[in-house]
Design a protein around this motif. Structure first.
Motif, PDB file in Angstrom:
ATOM      1  N   ASN A  84       1.547   6.070  -7.326  1.00 49.11           N
ATOM      2  CA  ASN A  84       0.396   6.810  -7.853  1.00 49.11           C
ATOM      3  C   ASN A  84       0.578   8.317  -7.704  1.00 49.11           C
ATOM      4  O   ASN A  84       0.197   9.093  -8.594  1.00 49.11           O
ATOM      5  N   LYS A  85       1.151   8.753  -6.603  1.00 49.16           N
ATOM      6  CA  LYS A  85       1.393  10.188  -6.418  1.00 49.16           C
ATOM      7  C   LYS A  85       2.378  10.706  -7.464  1.00 49.16           C
ATOM      8  O   LYS A  85       2.217  11.813  -7.989  1.00 49.16           O
ATOM      9  N   SER A 141       1.045   3.667  -3.210  1.00 45.95           N
ATOM     10  CA  SER A 141       0.617   5.042  -2.979  1.00 45.95           C
ATOM     11  C   SER A 141       1.679   6.023  -3.482  1.00 45.95           C
ATOM     12  O   SER A 141       1.357   7.039  -4.127  1.00 45.95           O
ATOM     13  N   LYS A 142       2.933   5.720  -3.210  1.00 45.88           N
ATOM     14  CA  LYS A 142       4.025   6.579  -3.688  1.00 45.88           C
ATOM     15  C   LYS A 142       4.063   6.602  -5.213  1.00 45.88           C
ATOM     16  O   LYS A 142       4.265   7.661  -5.835  1.00 45.88           O
ATOM     17  N   LYS A 188      -5.048  -1.121  -9.573  1.00 43.07           N
ATOM     18  CA  LYS A 188      -5.461   0.254  -9.284  1.00 43.07           C
ATOM     19  C   LYS A 188      -4.350   1.256  -9.571  1.00 43.07           C
ATOM     20  O   LYS A 188      -4.576   2.475  -9.465  1.00 43.07           O
ATOM     21  N   LEU A 189      -3.156   0.766  -9.891  1.00 40.08           N
ATOM     22  CA  LEU A 189      -2.039   1.662 -10.193  1.00 40.08           C
ATOM     23  C   LEU A 189      -2.342   2.482 -11.438  1.00 40.08           C
ATOM     24  O   LEU A 189      -2.979   1.998 -12.384  1.00 40.08           O
ATOM     25  N   ARG A 207       0.820  -1.202   0.000  1.00 44.38           N
ATOM     26  CA  ARG A 207       0.000   0.000   0.000  1.00 44.38           C
ATOM     27  C   ARG A 207       0.861   1.262   0.000  1.00 44.38           C
ATOM     28  O   ARG A 207       0.577   2.213  -0.735  1.00 44.38           O
ATOM     29  N   LYS A 208       1.904   1.262   0.804  1.00 47.08           N
ATOM     30  CA  LYS A 208       2.769   2.451   0.843  1.00 47.08           C
ATOM     31  C   LYS A 208       3.520   2.612  -0.476  1.00 47.08           C
ATOM     32  O   LYS A 208       3.633   3.724  -1.012  1.00 47.08           O
ATOM     33  N   GLU A 260      -4.679  -4.889  -5.935  1.00 44.24           N
ATOM     34  CA  GLU A 260      -4.142  -3.566  -5.602  1.00 44.24           C
ATOM     35  C   GLU A 260      -3.339  -3.009  -6.782  1.00 44.24           C
ATOM     36  O   GLU A 260      -3.377  -1.806  -7.083  1.00 44.24           O
TER      37      GLU A 260
END
Length: 529
Positions: free
Chosen positions: A27-28, A24-25, A65-66, A20-21, A62
């Motif tokens: 995707n940002k 998340s990085k 979703k990228l 997840r971390k 997961e």
């Protein structure tokens, strides 16, 4: 490698199950840039729990979703646990494994080695490397991504990690062969560190654009907040002002360096010729006392010498030598004077030996006399114009040394030492030694174990020697202190590339100096000089 669009690269190390971390990085980053290439190296799954089909499915969900696909460089052990599809998890997670090269759709060339390379599997991994080395050495390499840490990478910089306890010489061989723009690997101590860039270029051609930045990253979600990701704009890679020699020296790769840790590091002659195509100051291929005396060793040395003669900028018989810059050749045809390429000002000249000599400190006695005579002639020439001369030499990785002679107006000559010491004091960790009779340059060089050095002579008679044992000594140091506002007051000229003229302008400057110097020599006898 040409790229039509801007290319941004994001590298992460050791996800270790913290998906997840990591995602998340990614995707940002994808939200901020248009064309993003993502690479994940090291442990992707965690060794704290088994890799089950349920876990792989969860990661797949997961991953879908990228906002962009990612390239996961996975060990064969992890790949074997993924399931039937060994090349992909879901739609966005693409798997690569082993030792190989890939080229992305954006044109990024990547060499990767996903296996852990250590003392226990050294012989096995050496065979794997030797089988692939020649092929990989011919591949364009923007990124080198390895699971294991290269041995000796902190040569010439100091080792902040004491890495010899967990590093691999096989990885060093690979890095030496492929000459990447960036080399990333996970840090076994879970820390972040970026080494000063090191040079891969053929130093004889004096290009500084082909250098490697080595960066080791922490684990995703590091409890100590060490960086675990690194972003790169491959279109805006700047030439580093501070560069070191290549850390992967011949001594290290042959196993005679103390950092080799007892590894057997020998390579076949074909691989040596294919992979180690750039020289460094520690390369004993240029040493007449090199221990290789067999036919293959002699042939390799002959090939290297022929390459040097073909490519050296300063050999008069090569096409690479810009002969239109030559001002004067001395009576014994042992040295010549030439206009400096990218000169600080029109009077900036070089004194260059006709034959290959690595430094002024290594000259035989008869050539020392010729050099001193020519230096005196040049000094007197500019003295007659009301100018004083500073002469300096940066002996580093070249095999054909040059002396830089920069005249300054006598009115500012008094400021030279102040400017010099001011710039020296900005550099930490250097040892400034004054040369006073009966000491000589050669004596200090030998006293300092024949190291690389910076040597400067001032019109006041002051003379200094700086052993170059640190990576932070500026490449353009001589130009920097001379371009100081208190001396020549031209900061822009500290970089020679900003001073390059057209060939027509160079010829005009050369002709002006040549005519004046010839007239000067005709009017003065050797005894007058």
């Amino acid at each position: 490698m040409e790229r039509k669009d801007e290319v941004f690269v994001l590298v992460l190390c050791n996800v270790r199950g913290d998906f997840r971390k990591a995602f998340s990085k990614i995707n940002k980053a994808a939200e901020k840039v248009k064309n993003l290439e993502v690479f994940v190296v090291g442990e992707f799954f965690s060794d704290r729990f088994p890799i089950t089909s349920q876990l792989v499915d969860a990661v797949s969900n997961e991953g879908n979703k990228l906002q962009c696909p990612i390239n996961v460089l996975m060990s064969s052990k992890e790949v074997a646990s993924v399931g039937e599809n060994k090349e992909q998890i879901g739609d966005n997670i693409h798997i690569s494994t082993g030792l190989n090269w890939l080229k992305t759709a954006s044109g990024v060339g990547v060499v990767f080695w996903t296996e852990e390379v250590n003392r226990d599997n050294d012989n096995e991994m050496s065979t794997v490397l030797n089988d692939a080395l020649t092929r990989l050495a011919a591949s364009k390499c923007d990124l080198l991504l390895t699971t294991s840490f290269p041995m000796g990478v902190y040569n010439f910089t100091g080792d902040p990690l004491d890495s010899k306890h967990f590093s691999s010489l096989n990885v060093s061989k690979l890095a030496k062969a492929v000459c990447p723009r960036y080399h990333f690997c996970p840090n076994p101590l879970a820390k972040y560190h970026q080494r000063h860039p090191y040079r891969n270029d053929n130093v004889l051609a004096m290009k500084k654009t082909n250098h490697t930045r080595f960066i080791t990253l922490s684990n995703v979600g590091s409890s100590q907040k060490w960086a675990y990701f690194f972003g790169i704009d491959l279109n805006k890679l700047e030439v580093a002002d501070i560069q070191t020699e290549c850390p992967y020296t011949v001594a290290l790769l042959k196993g005679t360096d103390s950092n080799s840790g007892g590894y057997n590091t020998s390579l076949s002659s074909d691989q040596t010729n294919a992979s180690f195509r750039w020289s460094s100051s520690n390369d004993d291929s240029f040493n007449d006392n090199s221990s290789g005396n067999g036919p293959q060793s002699k042939r390799r040395r002959s090939n290297l010498n022929n390459q040097i003669e073909r490519e050296c900028w300063f050999c008069l018989k090569t096409d690479a030598c810009e002969k239109h810059l030559i001002v004067y050749i001395n009576d014994n045809s042992t040295f010549y004077v030439a206009l400096a390429k990218g000169a600080i000002h029109p009077d900036h000249v070089l004194i260059v030996p006709v034959d290959h000599h690595k430094s002024a400190a290594m000259l035989p006695e008869d050539l020392e006399l010729d050099l001193e005579m020519l230096k005196t002639q040049v000094f007197k020439f500019y003295e007659a114009q009301g100018k004083d001369c500073v002469i300096y030499e940066r002996s580093y990785t070249q095999v054909h040394f040059v002396l830089q002679i920069v005249p300054v107006r006598r009115a500012v000559s008094k400021n030279l030492l102040t400017a010099f010491h001011s710039h020296v004091n900005k550099i930490n960790g250097i040892n400034l030694e004054s040369i006073r009779p009966p000491s000589t340059l050669k004596m200090l060089w030998e006293k300092n174990e024949k190291c690389n050095y910076f040597h400067v002579e001032f019109p006041s008679g002051d003379e200094f020697f700086i052993p170059l044992r640190i990576s932070t000594f500026p490449i353009n140091f001589g130009r920097q202190f001379l371009c100081d506002p208190e001396v020549l007051n031209c900061p822009r000229a500290a970089d020679w590339r900003s001073c390059v003229l057209s060939k027509a302008e160079e010829e005009e400057n050369r002709n002006s100096i040549k005519d004046a110097f010839s007239k000067f020599l005709a009017e003065y006898t050797a005894s007058d000089i």
